[in-house]
Motif scaffolding. Sequence first.
Motif, PDB file in Angstrom:
ATOM      1  N   PHE A   1       3.222  -1.666 -45.021  1.00  0.00           N
ATOM      2  CA  PHE A   1       4.418  -1.785 -43.643  1.00  0.00           C
ATOM      3  C   PHE A   1       3.857  -2.927 -42.459  1.00  0.00           C
ATOM      4  CE2 PHE A   1       5.301   2.403 -44.999  1.00  0.00           C
ATOM      5  CZ  PHE A   1       6.547   2.911 -44.765  1.00  0.00           C
TER       6      PHE A   1
ATOM      7  N   ALA B   1       4.946   0.377 -51.021  1.00  0.00           N
ATOM      8  CA  ALA B   1       5.466   1.655 -50.369  1.00  0.00           C
ATOM      9  C   ALA B   1       5.869   2.483 -51.449  1.00  0.00           C
ATOM     10  CB  ALA B   1       6.504   1.298 -49.393  1.00  0.00           C
TER      11      ALA B   1
ATOM     12  N   THR C   1       9.055  -2.625 -43.891  1.00  0.00           N
ATOM     13  CA  THR C   1       8.029  -3.209 -45.135  1.00  0.00           C
ATOM     14  C   THR C   1       7.735  -4.801 -44.624  1.00  0.00           C
ATOM     15  OG1 THR C   1       9.352  -3.334 -46.835  1.00  0.00           O
ATOM     16  CG2 THR C   1       8.092  -1.542 -46.505  1.00  0.00           C
TER      17      THR C   1
END
Length: 184
Positions: free
Chosen positions: A47, A163, A124
């Motif tokens: 992130f 992620a 992200t």
Amino acid sequence: MSTPTALHALTALEQADAVRTGDSSPVELVRHHLARAEELDERYGAFLTRTPEAALDAAAGLEKAPRGTAGVLRGVPTAVKDLVETAGVVTTYGSKAFAAHVPDVDTHSVRRMREAGSVSLGKTNTPEFGCCCYTDNDLAGPARNPWDPSLSAGGSSGGAAVAVALGLVPAHVLDMWPEPHSGT
């Protein structure tokens, strides 16, 4: 007797089904995924911006919505690539030049994911303006390969890949397309 599957190991549709059947709730899903992000993100760089308060507020709102009104992905955690405009959330395009840029509107893909009931946990990591084949920038540093952190996660969607691979979110918004033209 089988061991219950961890929430982050379920697909986006399985998580949506868990909410639909009452086996989980939007807030439970979001809290679970936020905890994973808190635990793992610093090491892997998925992130650029996390939005835990907004995510929990959105999940709580979905819990109050009547069943069947919140979309097929009700409560499913997602994230949005930092090249994609997201209303009210810092969108940097991976560049210090846009470190304070907060769009007023969502792109079409973000709007559609919200309408489907998904809950964004944040933005992200991406290379500056998405221009490299590896994800690294001056704002957050590199996105690391979850299987070998000495390697890059690639680019320009390295943060998204990390992620999803780590189970921080089961789905991700990548596209930057504007609202489809209604055409005349």
